[in-house]
Write an enzyme that holds these catalytic residues in place. Structure first.
Site, PDB file in Angstrom:
ATOM      1  N   LEU A 182       0.834  -1.203   0.000  1.00 30.85           N
ATOM      2  CA  LEU A 182       0.000   0.000   0.000  1.00 30.85           C
ATOM      3  C   LEU A 182       0.865   1.248   0.000  1.00 30.85           C
ATOM      4  O   LEU A 182       0.978   1.934   1.006  1.00 30.85           O
ATOM      5  CB  LEU A 182      -0.883   0.008   1.252  1.00 30.85           C
ATOM      6  CG  LEU A 182      -2.185  -0.774   1.185  1.00 30.85           C
ATOM      7  CD1 LEU A 182      -2.855  -0.779   2.545  1.00 30.85           C
ATOM      8  CD2 LEU A 182      -3.107  -0.115   0.164  1.00 30.85           C
TER       9      LEU A 182
ATOM     10  N   GLU B  68       1.482   4.058  -2.996  1.00 30.22           N
ATOM     11  CA  GLU B  68       1.411   4.492  -4.394  1.00 30.22           C
ATOM     12  C   GLU B  68       2.727   5.111  -4.842  1.00 30.22           C
ATOM     13  O   GLU B  68       3.184   4.883  -5.958  1.00 30.22           O
ATOM     14  CB  GLU B  68       0.255   5.488  -4.579  1.00 30.22           C
ATOM     15  CG  GLU B  68      -1.123   4.853  -4.684  1.00 30.22           C
ATOM     16  CD  GLU B  68      -1.678   4.383  -3.343  1.00 30.22           C
ATOM     17  OE1 GLU B  68      -1.070   4.698  -2.312  1.00 30.22           O
ATOM     18  OE2 GLU B  68      -2.709   3.692  -3.339  1.00 30.22           O
TER      19      GLU B  68
ATOM     20  N   HIS C 251     -13.155   8.936  -3.404  1.00 25.63           N
ATOM     21  CA  HIS C 251     -13.293   7.894  -4.431  1.00 25.63           C
ATOM     22  C   HIS C 251     -14.024   8.403  -5.669  1.00 25.63           C
ATOM     23  O   HIS C 251     -14.674   7.642  -6.360  1.00 25.63           O
ATOM     24  CB  HIS C 251     -14.055   6.681  -3.867  1.00 25.63           C
ATOM     25  CG  HIS C 251     -13.424   6.096  -2.648  1.00 25.63           C
ATOM     26  ND1 HIS C 251     -13.668   6.575  -1.388  1.00 25.63           N
ATOM     27  CD2 HIS C 251     -12.525   5.093  -2.498  1.00 25.63           C
ATOM     28  CE1 HIS C 251     -12.976   5.882  -0.500  1.00 25.63           C
ATOM     29  NE2 HIS C 251     -12.261   4.977  -1.150  1.00 25.63           N
TER      30      HIS C 251
END
Lengths: 450, 332
Positions: free
Chosen positions: B58, B60, B127
């Site tokens: 996890l 990026e 999101h």
């Protein structure tokens, strides 16, 4: 800083109270001398109250829609200069103690106070809303903001490019019938003009969409303005009168020709525009000189008919706020030029909101013009308590039987007359209308002053 | 030729490219066993192995940096972010090392960054992002926004073969649409075999005469609906899907505006700072004399994407809003 009191002005001798319509300024606003502080209306006219001096509006004392007596203090204005103590035009017996006579019991150094009855400005036509920037909304429609507001006298870059490419003068473009917002000449309009070979065929663009804008209510409620309420009451009274109507065509050739020949000179010499109304007034007065027609110039009151041997001619004027009928007094005493000026001035005052109470009421006969809208004629409704009303339609060339036989074009006008049938019978009314027609058709124009 | 979903198109593109070129590999969170947050790579790891379908920790920034390194070493990585929103973690990697490297080091960085973008249903502020304006001003990045399954497959293949870093915005909203449920203009047959869609070519979804409606991404749906409403009202709107934001199909935009003289730019992203502003400026600079009305923009308001469904609905530029703007433009 001196404090001036802004008082409700007296709008004419018979007015005792008026209503605040809208404040143009709020407490704390800086105002300049002559700027409108509020709009108000009496029974008879609407008007604006102007600021007497530069200053800051300290306090607004009377809310919109409140009706207050003449002389009532509407607001306090803090001014740089002291405003001279003008005696308020209040009612003869003021019940309040005279301001400033007795020093106030408490309080630090007293501020000089001046009473001020503000000058009154004619109310401008209401097409342009008062400048009060609305709070900006995130999704403010830009197109509407940028839309032309001066009768479409704005040409987009595309329109100008098209005009340049095709060598069309901008004056021609400005004269085209615009289908855009506010009558703006759109690029499509110009393209259609070019396609039509340079002829400005009127173009009506149909849209197939709901009238209500997205997100806007489908209906709205409009409380009647005072003026509309007065119109409504008056017409309801009129509808209770047993009235009848008749109409006839009038050949206006001679008057039309004379008017055409003289209207420039009238504008230059007298500063007045020469309409058809003065000629109608002359013809009506002429017809009423015959005692046989006197009962058409009358007021029906109670069980009496008040027959007037003077002519107070009411003239129906279309204004942005609605129909008003100011009255030209004693036109039977007037010369022609005075009559033209009076008609012109009255119309201008009515349209600019500058009518005073003295312009209103007391009419003996009313004249209304349907022709301005393009209507050929109409049936006027009595303006109570008057016994008759004359309506005129569009003066336009129409095919008519010529006196010597055959058919030709004559500038005809349909003249209609409605009358209180309690006061007059049909034959009497018809004879009066015929007399007006004869006066119009046969009027000796040679000795009219011009 | 067949009608497949946008999701299937993306999977097919990746699969075919991985078969075609062994330098192509995938990296992202849970893309292996899980098949990715949206199952685009379901079954890939079983077939291509863990070296070519890499489950990343996890981070990026970490896996983006690793992929850039691999690209510099000659590989062709395709990086998946679970949601476009999470790309901010990798910002420095992308704008400095992916976008900037070619200018400094004289070597290309052939990397594809797959960003599942835009609102779905109630994704909320973390999101739902439309990320294009974060990257639009950064030289060295190509930015694409496929709105059809055809484009999704062809443009992903093109992106993988491109020697430059490509911001590949894919739209979650389109993943599940059955082709038959889409407007006919978006029902484009997807060839089974190999094809690519060149970048920098806009698509005219519908021809029109009265005004131009320029859009991309999810907003093509609202654009087509609104154009249909306007057609019933006697207004003919030309709808153009930009497809690629960088490089942009300037010719197509200018041609259409020259034809209609009226332009509405629509995007789901916020209006302020949106790509629409750049397009409006381009039009004003280059074809001002063809404009018959002020340029209009419709985009989201200045706030984060709300979580609450009714608020989200109010936030997203809807058909009614587009219709309203088009009507005003038409009536101007």
């Amino acid at each position: 800083m001196p404090i001036a009191r802004i008082r409700m002005p007296r709008m004419g001798t018979s007015v005792h109270e008026s209503t605040v319509v809208e404040w143009k300024k709020a407490a704390g606003d800086r105002v300049a001398k002559g700027e409108p502080l509020l709009s108000a209306e009496s029974d008879k006219v609407e008007f604006e109250v102007e600021s007497p001096a530069d200053g800051v509006l300290k306090e607004v004392l009377v809310a919109p829609d409140a009706t207050v007596p003449v002389g009532e203090v509407l607001a306090l204005l803090e001014t740089e200069e002291e405003i001279p103590d003008a005696p308020p035009e209040t009612s003869p017996a003021p019940k309040a103690p005279a301001g400033g006579a007795a020093p106030k019991a408490s309080g630090p150094p007293k501020q000089p106070e001046g009473d001020w009855v503000a000058p009154v400005a004619p109310l401008p036509p209401r097409q342009a809303p008062a400048v009060s920037p609305a709070p900006s909304r995130p999704a403010a429609p830009q197109a509407r903001q940028a839309a032309p507001d001066s009768q479409g006298k704005w040409l987009s870059p595309r329109v100008q490019r098209l005009a340049a490419e095709h060598g069309i003068p901008l004056g021609t473009i400005l004269g085209l019938p615009g289908t855009g917002a506010g009558g703006r000449v759109t690029a499509r309009d110009v393209e259609r003009f070019i396609e039509a070979g340079g002829s400005a065929a009127p173009s009506v663009r149909l849209l197939f969409r709901p009238l209500a804008e997205e997100g806007k209510p489908r209906e709205r409620r409009e409380p009647l303005t005072r003026l509309r309420r007065r119109i409504a009451e008056n017409l309801s009274r009129s509808a209770a009168i047993p009235q009848a109507s008749l109409w006839m065509d009038v050949d206006m050739s001679r008057i039309a020709a004379w008017r055409e020949a003289h209207k420039e000179r009238f504008r230059e010499g007298h500063g007045a525009s020469l309409s058809y109304t003065p000629f109608l007034a002359l013809a009506i007065v002429h017809a009423l000189r015959d005692p046989a027609h006197a009962r058409l110039n009358a007021r029906f009151e109670g069980d009496e008919l008040h027959v007037a041997r003077y002519v107070n001619l009411g003239i129906a004027v279309d204004t942005p706020e609605g129909l008003v009928v100011p009255v030209l007094r004693e036109i039977d005493r007037m010369g022609f030029v005075d009559l033209v000026r009076a008609v012109d001035g009255l119309g201008a005052r009515a349209r600019s909101g500058g009518l005073t109470p003295d312009d209103m009421g007391g009419g003996t006969l009313t004249l209304t013009n349907f022709g301005a809208s393009g209507a050929r004629g109409g049936i006027p409704l009595l303006n109570p308590p008057e016994a008759a009303i004359i309506g005129t339609g569009l003066i336009a060339p129409r095919a008519a039987a010529l006196p010597g036989g055959g058919i030709g074009l004559l500038p005809l006008m349909t003249l209609s007359l409605s009358f209180d049938h309690r006061a007059n019978d049909g034959m009497a009314a018809g004879r009066f209308a015929a007399a007006v027609r004869s006066a119009l058709e046969g009027m000796d124009l040679s000795h009219l002053e011009s | 030729m067949s009608l497949i979903t946008y999701r299937e198109a993306l999977s097919a593109a990746l699969w075919e490219e991985m078969e075609r070129d062994e330098r192509v590999f995938l990296v992202g969170e849970d893309i292996g066993l899980g098949g990715g947050a949206f199952y685009i790579t379901k079954g890939f790891q079983q077939h291509f192995g863990r070296d070519r379908v890499v489950d990343a920790p996890l981070s990026e920034a970490g896996f983006t940096g690793a992929a850039i390194g691999a690209a510099l070493a000659g590989m062709r990585p395709v990086v998946e972010y679970q949601f476009a929103d999470f790309v901010t973690e990798a910002f420095k990697m992308i704008v400095d090392f992916a976008a900037g490297n070619h200018y400094r080091r004289m070597g290309p960085v052939p990397i594809v960054l797959r960003l599942p973008s835009a609102a779905l249903v109630s994704g909320g502020p973390y999101h739902s992002v439309n990320p294009e304006s974060w990257f639009f001003g950064t030289p060295g990045l190509k930015i694409v926004a496929p709105a059809t399954a055809y484009d999704a497959k062809g443009m992903l293949k093109q992106a993988i073969r491109d020697d430059n870093p490509v911001i590949f915005m894919e739209y979650k909203k389109f993943y599940n649409y059955r082709p038959a449920d889409l407007p006919p203009q978006l029902q484009i047959d997807v060839p089974e075999g190999d094809y690519t869609v060149p970048f920098g070519q806009a698509r005219t979804l519908r021809e029109g005469e009265d005004l131009t409606l320029l859009t991309f991404g999810t907003s093509v749906l609202e654009a087509l609906e609104a154009a249909q409403v306007l057609e019933r009202e006697g207004v003919s709107a030309e709808v153009i899907d930009l497809r690629t934001l960088v490089p942009m199909d300037k010719e197509a935009i200018l041609r259409s505006v020259k034809k209609t003289g009226k332009l509405l730019i629509l995007h789901e992203a916020r209006k302020r700072g949106g790509v629409g502003g750049e397009i409006a400026a381009l039009i004003a600079e280059e074809v001002f004399e063809h404009l018959d009305a002020p340029i209009r923009r419709v985009g989201a308001p200045d706030c984060p994407v709300p979580l609450s469904p009714p608020l989200e609905k109010a936030y997203l530029p809807g058909t009614a809003q587009v219709v309203g703007a088009l009507r005003e433009l038409a009536a101007f």
